[in-house]
Design a protein around this motif. Structure first.
Motif, short mmCIF file in Angstrom:
data_model
loop_
_atom_site.label_atom_id
_atom_site.label_comp_id
_atom_site.label_asym_id
_atom_site.label_seq_id
_atom_site.Cartn_x
_atom_site.Cartn_y
_atom_site.Cartn_z
N THR A 88 40.22 41.58 40.05
CA THR A 88 40.30 40.18 40.48
C THR A 88 40.29 39.23 39.30
O THR A 88 40.91 38.16 39.35
N SER A 89 39.61 39.60 38.22
CA SER A 89 39.54 38.73 37.04
C SER A 89 40.91 38.58 36.37
O SER A 89 41.17 37.59 35.68
N ASP A 90 41.81 39.58 36.56
CA ASP A 90 43.14 39.51 35.96
C ASP A 90 43.92 38.29 36.43
O ASP A 90 44.74 37.74 35.69
N LEU A 91 43.69 37.91 37.67
CA LEU A 91 44.48 36.84 38.25
C LEU A 91 44.13 35.48 37.66
O LEU A 91 44.90 34.52 37.79
N ASP A 92 42.98 35.39 37.01
CA ASP A 92 42.56 34.13 36.39
C ASP A 92 42.69 34.16 34.87
O ASP A 92 42.43 33.15 34.21
N ASP A 93 43.07 35.30 34.32
CA ASP A 93 43.25 35.45 32.88
C ASP A 93 44.75 35.53 32.59
O ASP A 93 45.39 36.52 32.92
N PRO A 94 45.34 34.49 31.98
CA PRO A 94 46.80 34.45 31.77
C PRO A 94 47.33 35.68 31.05
O PRO A 94 48.39 36.22 31.44
N GLU A 95 46.62 36.18 30.05
CA GLU A 95 47.11 37.33 29.30
C GLU A 95 47.10 38.60 30.14
O GLU A 95 48.08 39.35 30.17
N GLU A 96 45.99 38.83 30.85
CA GLU A 96 45.90 40.01 31.71
C GLU A 96 46.86 39.91 32.89
O GLU A 96 47.41 40.92 33.34
N TYR A 97 47.05 38.68 33.38
CA TYR A 97 47.95 38.49 34.52
C TYR A 97 49.38 38.85 34.13
O TYR A 97 50.12 39.45 34.92
N GLN A 98 49.78 38.52 32.90
CA GLN A 98 51.12 38.86 32.44
C GLN A 98 51.29 40.37 32.30
O GLN A 98 52.34 40.93 32.62
N LYS A 99 50.23 41.05 31.85
CA LYS A 99 50.28 42.52 31.78
C LYS A 99 50.43 43.11 33.17
O LYS A 99 51.18 44.06 33.39
N LEU A 100 49.69 42.53 34.10
CA LEU A 100 49.74 43.00 35.49
C LEU A 100 51.14 42.82 36.05
O LEU A 100 51.69 43.72 36.69
N LYS A 101 51.74 41.65 35.83
CA LYS A 101 53.07 41.37 36.37
C LYS A 101 54.14 42.25 35.73
O LYS A 101 55.12 42.63 36.37
N ALA A 102 53.93 42.58 34.44
CA ALA A 102 54.93 43.35 33.72
C ALA A 102 54.85 44.84 34.02
O ALA A 102 55.86 45.56 33.90
N ALA A 103 53.69 45.34 34.41
CA ALA A 103 53.50 46.77 34.62
C ALA A 103 54.31 47.26 35.82
O ALA A 103 54.44 46.55 36.82
N ARG A 104 54.82 48.47 35.71
CA ARG A 104 55.57 49.05 36.82
C ARG A 104 54.68 49.92 37.71
O ARG A 104 54.97 50.07 38.89
N MET A 105 53.62 50.47 37.14
CA MET A 105 52.69 51.29 37.91
C MET A 105 51.35 50.56 37.97
O MET A 105 50.73 50.30 36.92
N LEU A 106 50.91 50.21 39.17
CA LEU A 106 49.63 49.53 39.32
C LEU A 106 48.71 50.33 40.23
O LEU A 106 49.18 50.99 41.16
N VAL A 107 47.42 50.24 39.94
CA VAL A 107 46.43 50.92 40.77
C VAL A 107 45.34 49.93 41.12
O VAL A 107 45.08 48.97 40.39
N GLN A 114 39.37 47.78 48.26
CA GLN A 114 38.34 46.74 48.37
C GLN A 114 38.66 45.57 47.43
O GLN A 114 38.47 44.41 47.79
N THR A 115 39.15 45.88 46.22
CA THR A 115 39.54 44.83 45.29
C THR A 115 40.73 44.05 45.82
O THR A 115 40.76 42.82 45.81
N LEU A 116 41.72 44.78 46.29
CA LEU A 116 42.94 44.12 46.77
C LEU A 116 42.66 43.27 48.01
O LEU A 116 43.34 42.26 48.25
#
Length: 419
Positions: free
Chosen positions: A254-273, A277-279
């Motif tokens: 959940t913290s990724d969505l508020d961290d611009p750098e982590e959010y960009q990694k999340l958006k760029a990744a092709r495989m996410l886990v 409960q988090t989602l």
């Protein structure tokens, strides 16, 4: 099928808007426009969104129909057409009309556009070349429609791609992948249920399946869900890292969505886990079309309560994975994954694995403790044990439990901890 999540939203909207009877123009301005903006469409940019775009002679007579919205690619081609209806009308009454629009537009560009039918309450997405229309939670973003178009124009049948035998080398594992492929491609289903006994290689089977989807260009963005942290960590370390090392991967927090750098990694990744409960906390911050393929591990535990809302929100091919024997799986699991009756898409059970030599059989060893045989009776207690009971306000003479009472009336916490 109207999923629980969409139905809840629909019921809530109806309760809030039951007094409204918007015209089509009001529906577009008050409801559909904000929904498009939420999906990232800039309504002030006519290179991105067009309103009331004429479609010349769409019905073969000297008449020009008008699309309500056109969503454009950067080269000016139409990605999707939206047909709007007033709130009190079923959005799908515009199906024939929008089909004529996209058929006419296809003559002027290299592909047939996608279609949406909306009335401010329901949004139906239609890829008319492959699937019937389906209810979705929101309009898709520009990036997601572009990705869908790329996959549509470049994919080949999943079943035509050779399975990587460096990931799986057993016949039943390959058969599992083929069965899932057939359900999706031949039966036009968007869900499948895979039931495999513990120890038969569920993780590597699902990784080989993902690999086939990627190489056949039937998926680019994959989400792996589980209800326990250990299963998610295992998918990252023993799954994607080992079998698909060249694919970018990221764990959703959940913290990724508020961290611009982590959010960009999340958006760029092709495989996410992610744990489900988090989602559950943040799923509405994603677009429904952000993933092409979703794997739900131990899925029989993930389709209840609010977790159903999470899975129903996303418009993706979904594959459920479980080791629980088919006879013990709740019928709701079969229904959610669009199975025929109580038959999973593919089943490889314990007995079959034993018979084919992949698992060893077992024998049940029955053993009982002294207390399970004799029970607990005050008269048999030592003087020290009696004194302890008296100190706790318990009369030893009242202690008279049979062995069958254990775990019904008496709990030995230390014994349970050691089992």
């Amino acid at each position: 099928m109207i999923f629980l999540f969409l139905k809840k939203r629909y019921d809530l909207f109806k309760s809030l808007m039951s007094f409204q009877n918007f015209s089509e123009t009001q529906t577009r301005y008050n409801l559909i426009d904000p929904q498009l903006e939420k999906a990232g469409w800039n309504l002030t940019d006519r290179r991105m969104v067009g309103f009331e775009v004429p479609v010349i002679n769409y019905d073969k007579i000297p008449y020009s129909g008008y699309t309500d919205y056109c969503l454009y690619r950067q080269n000016g081609e139409v990605l999707a057409v939206i047909e709007a209806k007033r709130t009190q009308r079923d959005a799908r009454v515009g199906k024939e009309q929008v089909f004529k629009y996209i058929t006419e537009i296809e003559k002027k560009q290299s592909f047939r556009p996608f279609a949406f039918m909306a009335n401010g309450e329901d949004i139906w997405f239609w890829d008319s070349d492959k699937y019937p229309e389906r209810l979705v939670a929101a309009f898709f973003s520009f990036e997601n429609l572009e990705r869908k178009l790329f996959l549509k124009q470049n994919n080949v049948q999943v079943g035509s791609v050779k399975i990587n035998n460096r990931i799986v080398d057993r016949a039943y594992q390959a058969e599992a992948i083929r069965r899932i492929s057939e359900a999706i491609e031949l039966k036009n289903k968007r869900k499948a249920l895979l039931v495999m006994a513990t120890g038969t290689g569920k993780t590597c089977t699902i990784m080989a399946m993902i690999d086939v989807f990627l190489r056949s260009k039937n998926a680019q963005k994959v989400l792996f869900l589980a209800d326990r942290d250990s299963l998610v960590s295992q998918a990252m370390s023993d799954g994607f890292k080992v079998f698909l090392p060249d694919e970018s991967r990221h764990r959703i927090r959940t913290s990724d969505l508020d961290d611009p750098e982590e959010y960009q990694k999340l958006k760029a990744a092709r495989m996410l886990v992610s744990t489900i409960q988090t989602l559950e906390i943040c799923f509405e911050k994603f677009n429904p079309a952000d993933f092409d393929l979703i794997i739900s591990d131990e899925c029989h535990r993930s389709i209840y309560n609010k977790f159903t809302d999470v899975l129903a929100y996303f418009d993706a091919v979904q594959v459920g994975l479980t080791a629980t024997p088919a006879g013990f799986i709740d019928r709701n699991t079969f229904r959610f994954f669009e199975c025929d009756g109580h038959a999973p898409t593919y089943l490889y059970d314990f007995d079959t694995a034993v018979r084919e030599g992949y698992l060893a059989d077992f024998n049940v060893f029955a053993a009982q403790t002294h207390f399970q045989r004799k029970g607990i009776k005050g008269v048999d207690l030592s003087e020290e044990e009696k004194e302890i009971l008296i100190e706790r306000g318990i009369d030893p003479e009242n202690i008279n439990f049979e062995g069958t009472d254990l775990e019904k009336k008496v709990t030995n916490r230390d014994t349970l901890a050691k089992q």
